[in-house]
Design an enzyme around this catalytic site. Structure first.
Site, PDB file in Angstrom:
ATOM      1  N   LYS A 112     -11.356   1.248   2.503  1.00 42.58           N
ATOM      2  CA  LYS A 112     -10.982   1.452   3.911  1.00 42.58           C
ATOM      3  C   LYS A 112     -11.722   2.662   4.479  1.00 42.58           C
ATOM      4  O   LYS A 112     -12.585   2.516   5.330  1.00 42.58           O
ATOM      5  CB  LYS A 112      -9.475   1.589   4.051  1.00 42.58           C
ATOM      6  CG  LYS A 112      -8.767   0.256   3.733  1.00 42.58           C
ATOM      7  CD  LYS A 112      -7.505   0.479   2.988  1.00 42.58           C
ATOM      8  CE  LYS A 112      -6.921  -0.731   2.307  1.00 42.58           C
ATOM      9  NZ  LYS A 112      -6.944  -2.007   2.955  1.00 42.58           N
ATOM     10  N   TRP A 128       3.397  -2.653   1.376  1.00 39.70           N
ATOM     11  CA  TRP A 128       2.753  -2.110   0.168  1.00 39.70           C
ATOM     12  C   TRP A 128       3.714  -1.308  -0.695  1.00 39.70           C
ATOM     13  O   TRP A 128       3.678  -1.396  -1.919  1.00 39.70           O
ATOM     14  CB  TRP A 128       1.506  -1.312   0.543  1.00 39.70           C
ATOM     15  CG  TRP A 128       0.439  -2.252   1.019  1.00 39.70           C
ATOM     16  CD1 TRP A 128      -0.032  -2.392   2.291  1.00 39.70           C
ATOM     17  CD2 TRP A 128      -0.238  -3.243   0.240  1.00 39.70           C
ATOM     18  NE1 TRP A 128      -0.962  -3.394   2.355  1.00 39.70           N
ATOM     19  CE2 TRP A 128      -1.113  -3.934   1.114  1.00 39.70           C
ATOM     20  CE3 TRP A 128      -0.202  -3.625  -1.100  1.00 39.70           C
ATOM     21  CZ2 TRP A 128      -1.926  -4.984   0.675  1.00 39.70           C
ATOM     22  CZ3 TRP A 128      -1.026  -4.668  -1.530  1.00 39.70           C
ATOM     23  CH2 TRP A 128      -1.872  -5.330  -0.641  1.00 39.70           C
ATOM     24  N   ASP A 177       0.700   6.518  -2.380  1.00 42.47           N
ATOM     25  CA  ASP A 177      -0.387   5.561  -2.144  1.00 42.47           C
ATOM     26  C   ASP A 177      -1.031   5.938  -0.807  1.00 42.47           C
ATOM     27  O   ASP A 177      -0.430   5.784   0.255  1.00 42.47           O
ATOM     28  CB  ASP A 177       0.202   4.133  -2.079  1.00 42.47           C
ATOM     29  CG  ASP A 177      -0.845   3.083  -1.722  1.00 42.47           C
ATOM     30  OD1 ASP A 177      -2.008   3.441  -1.471  1.00 42.47           O
ATOM     31  OD2 ASP A 177      -0.480   1.885  -1.687  1.00 42.47           O
TER      32      ASP A 177
END
Ligand code: PLP
Length: 368
Positions: free
Chosen positions: A199, A106, A175
């Site tokens: 999530k 990511w 992030d």
């Protein structure tokens, strides 16, 4: 309660607290006696304004967000927001460059995106595999960089920062999509934090952005209006139609987190749950192999191979098939790395993790 026969170990969209699902079911058709669903509600109505405000108040309370930070509820997911970061911040300094710490898929994607708008400096030698965090003392931070970017938890590779990088005066951007609200955080150390909800804090569609006020208003002129922090903040996340239902679900999840002891309590549970799995891995005489260095093993996503470090296809297939038979779903590793991945977000209970532990021990006993 919902009497479920299965356990969802998926990496996201992931398990929601059953009480939240029940509440949404109850209110889906008739929200609090209004006669309509949140799905049908104007985002400018007083009823939706209440939902939005309550969600923001809860988030500020749970993370003790300082007054000089804005909380935004935006669309585009984690990917939309890591694209928005350079558009909003690369122009903070003349050099138009940014520092990136790349510890997994990511942060690598985010760095690639930033290259479209400026110069990207990866602060450490490129990693051969994403199984560690390079020692901060070896990082080569550029004083001309507009910001320093990292991903707190690499969902695919299972690498999690157990510390906040110390970058002195630089603007720190993070992030937190896959470990948001799984632990308390000191917001004041960050310039920008973002996290997709699907999530730990809700369902897909909404992404939280927490941004320090002095970072508003620096977007490059090409920045799409909907990604511009200043415009979204000035319009209280209502510049355009927000993901109303996802914000409503997030509000319910945040309330659930609050009622269950808040971020500190989520952290205790996360430590406990992840240790349960890591202990089985470490005591399996090499049957289960987690490639990640111990100091940065993720509490949220535990990737492992079976049989050897490269994984034995037959054993892994057997493991996944048997898991499904036992009602344990979504344990397959990310397609880019293979193997197994167990995701243990806030809504996954200790009892559910114990079932996986029992299964792993049983599997070990029959295969060694
Ligand atoms: N960042 C992290 C850490 C993620 O785990 C994900 C998705 O899994 C993303 C970003 C991308 O999020 P989205 O799919 O919402 O764009």
């Amino acid at each position: 309660d919902i009497n479920r026969q299965v356990i969802n170990f998926g990496a996201g969209p992931a398990k929601l607290p059953p009480s939240v699902l029940l509440e949404t079911q109850k209110e889906l058709i008739d929200y609090k006696g209004l006669g309509i669903s949140v799905l049908e509600m104007s985002h400018r109505s007083s009823d939706f304004t209440k939902i939005l405000n309550t969600t923001e108040v809860l988030l500020r309370e749970l993370l003790d967000v300082p007054q000089n930070y804005k909380v935004l509820f935006l669309q585009g997911g984690g990917s939309g927001q890591f694209s928005g970061v350079p558009l909003n911040l690369i122009g903070l300094k003349e050099a138009k460059c940014a520092d990136y710490i790349v510890t997994g898929a990511w942060s690598a994607k985010a760095a690639k995106e930033a290259e479209k708008y400026g110069k990207v400096n990866i602060v450490h030698p490129k990693l051969g595999s994403y199984t560690e965090i390079p020692d901060p003392s070896s990082w080569n931070l550029n004083p001309e960089a507009s910001y320093v970017y990292y991903c707190a938890n690499e969902t695919v590779h299972g690498v999690e920062f157990q510390f906040v990088p110390n970058v002195e005066e630089a603007v720190l951007v993070c992030d937190m999509s896959s470990n948001f609200l799984s632990r308390p955080i000191d917001i004041s150390k960050f310039g920008v934090i973002f996290a997709g909800a699907q999530k730990n804090i809700g369902c897909a569609g909404v992404t939280v952005v927490i941004v320090r006020e002095d970072l508003l208003g620096h977007a490059v002129k090409e920045c799409p209006t909907i990604l511009d922090y200043k415009i979204q903040a000035g319009n209280a996340s209502l510049y355009n139609t927000p993901p109303c239902f996802s914000i409503y679900v997030m509000g319910l999840v945040l309330e659930w987190i609050k009622n269950n002891g808040g971020a500190a309590s989520m952290e205790k549970l996360s430590i406990l749950k992840s240790e349960m799995i890591y202990n089985v891995i470490d005591q399996s005489n090499g049957l289960f192999v987690c490639p990640v260095e111990k100091s940065c093993r993720s509490r949220m996503n535990i990737p492992f191979r079976i049989g050897s470090a490269k994984g034995d296809n037959v054993l892994e297939k057997q493991f996944l098939e048997k898991a499904v038979q036992l009602g344990m779903l979504s344990l397959k590793g990310h397609r880019s790395v293979g193997g197994i991945r167990a995701s243990l977000y806030n809504a996954v209970t200790i009892e559910e993790v114990q079932k996986l532990v029992d299964f792993m021990i049983d599997f070990k006993e029959t295969h060694q």
